[in-house]
Design a protein around this motif. Structure first.
Motif, PDB file in Angstrom:
ATOM      1  N   GLY A 177      10.320   3.941   3.376  1.00  0.00           N
ATOM      2  CA  GLY A 177       9.587   4.557   4.477  1.00  0.00           C
ATOM      3  C   GLY A 177       9.102   5.973   4.210  1.00  0.00           C
ATOM      4  O   GLY A 177       7.952   6.310   4.513  1.00  0.00           O
ATOM      5  N   THR A 188       4.319   8.485   6.127  1.00  0.00           N
ATOM      6  CA  THR A 188       5.614   7.908   6.513  1.00  0.00           C
ATOM      7  C   THR A 188       5.434   6.983   7.715  1.00  0.00           C
ATOM      8  O   THR A 188       5.926   5.847   7.718  1.00  0.00           O
ATOM      9  CB  THR A 188       6.615   9.031   6.856  1.00  0.00           C
ATOM     10  N   ARG A 191       3.700   3.734   6.657  1.00  0.00           N
ATOM     11  CA  ARG A 191       4.562   2.792   5.926  1.00  0.00           C
ATOM     12  C   ARG A 191       5.534   2.077   6.861  1.00  0.00           C
ATOM     13  O   ARG A 191       5.747   0.870   6.749  1.00  0.00           O
ATOM     14  CB  ARG A 191       5.372   3.544   4.861  1.00  0.00           C
ATOM     15  N   ILE A 192       6.148   2.833   7.762  1.00  0.00           N
ATOM     16  CA  ILE A 192       7.150   2.232   8.655  1.00  0.00           C
ATOM     17  C   ILE A 192       6.472   1.298   9.658  1.00  0.00           C
ATOM     18  O   ILE A 192       6.948   0.192   9.920  1.00  0.00           O
ATOM     19  CB  ILE A 192       7.985   3.327   9.348  1.00  0.00           C
ATOM     20  N   ILE A 201      14.051  -1.248   6.181  1.00  0.00           N
ATOM     21  CA  ILE A 201      13.408   0.050   5.951  1.00  0.00           C
ATOM     22  C   ILE A 201      14.466   1.057   5.507  1.00  0.00           C
ATOM     23  O   ILE A 201      15.561   1.097   6.061  1.00  0.00           O
ATOM     24  CB  ILE A 201      12.773   0.565   7.266  1.00  0.00           C
ATOM     25  N   SER A 203      14.905   5.254   5.071  1.00  0.00           N
ATOM     26  CA  SER A 203      14.381   6.615   5.247  1.00  0.00           C
ATOM     27  C   SER A 203      15.582   7.549   5.304  1.00  0.00           C
ATOM     28  O   SER A 203      16.695   7.104   5.052  1.00  0.00           O
ATOM     29  CB  SER A 203      13.541   6.726   6.526  1.00  0.00           C
ATOM     30  N   VAL A 216       8.804   9.298  10.684  1.00  0.00           N
ATOM     31  CA  VAL A 216       9.789   8.232  10.918  1.00  0.00           C
ATOM     32  C   VAL A 216       9.782   7.868  12.404  1.00  0.00           C
ATOM     33  O   VAL A 216       9.705   6.695  12.772  1.00  0.00           O
ATOM     34  CB  VAL A 216      11.210   8.688  10.478  1.00  0.00           C
TER      35      VAL A 216
END
Ligand SMILES: [Zn+2]
Length: 246
Positions: A177, A188, A191-192, A201, A203, A216
């Protein structure tokens, strides 16, 4: 370079791993959870607390939005973040604490450097890293961990076999992530938010000053808005490669 070393966790996992000598190549295992057949999908959020502090943006968002997560903590982080540990322990329905090692040393049993971090270097040192992480969690009163994730998420195959013999599953991932907490907020979040049914995931929750933490939160809220559900590793059937879960 100093910044890079400070933040070495699971940095830039697409980079080639620098190894030395004739040791077996290192592996970076993947992990998926059983898909949610027919439903909107489910994902597992895992957050590493390598050292350093607590990203309260992430911690508050998880509590406020009731998003369950598996937190991989080191002995070093537990010592310095008593308030965050208290908050996590006050929400046992949300937080599962698992073992990220006593001192954040890569679980690689030959001497080498991984992303600039010195490996444990011997079977005994790998054992010490795993066991000291277990002991640190025991001191917080948490249930005994069932999962282990080593620093850098790279392993020698022989270390994997040893850790499995100790009775722990090894937590890989399928979505990186935050790129070791070094990515920007936008990337970020992207991607998440792209996570699909069955993804795991990874992070970080220990870098409150990094832009990645904001991403996030945004990414997780996007997944929640899409109707995906979040499960912890203990509540899902995790399947990893390289003999990490079977
Ligand atoms: Zn870490």
């Amino acid at each position: 370079m100093r910044l890079l070393q400070r933040n070495l966790c699971v940095i830039a996992m697409s980079l080639a791993v620098v190894s030395s000598g004739h040791a077996a190549p290192l592996v970076e295992p993947t992990l998926h959870i059983k898909p949610d057949a027919g439903g909107p999908g489910r994902v597992a959020l895992t957050l590493d607390a390598c050292g350093g502090q607590t990203d309260d943006r992430i911690l508050s968002a998880l509590v406020e939005n009731k998003i369950p997560a598996t937190i991989f903590v080191t002995g070093i982080w537990l010592k310095r973040n008593a308030t965050a540990v208290e908050i996590m322990r006050a929400h046992p329905d949300l937080f599962e604490l698992e073992n990220h090692g006593g001192r954040h040393i890569p679980a690689v049993d030959t001497p080498q450097k991984i992303y600039g971090i010195r490996s444990a270097g011997s079977p005994d040192a790998v054992l010490a890293e795993v066991e000291s992480g277990v002991a640190a969690l025991a001191r917080t009163g948490e249930p005994a961990p069932k999962w282990f994730r080593g620093a850098t998420a790279e392993y020698s195959p022989s270390a994997i076999a040893m850790i499995r013999k100790l009775g722990f599953k090894i937590a890989g991932f399928s979505i990186n992530g935050d790129g070791g907490s070094l990515l920007g907020a936008k990337e970020t979040a992207r991607r998440i938010a792209a996570a699909k049914d069955g993804d795991v995931i990874i992070s970080h929750i220990n870098q409150p000053t990094h832009a990645a933490g904001e991403g996030v939160v945004q990414g997780l809220l996007a997944l929640k808005a899409r109707g995906l559900t979040f499960v912890r590793l203990d509540d899902a059937d995790g399947v990893g490669n390289h003999g990490t879960t079977d």
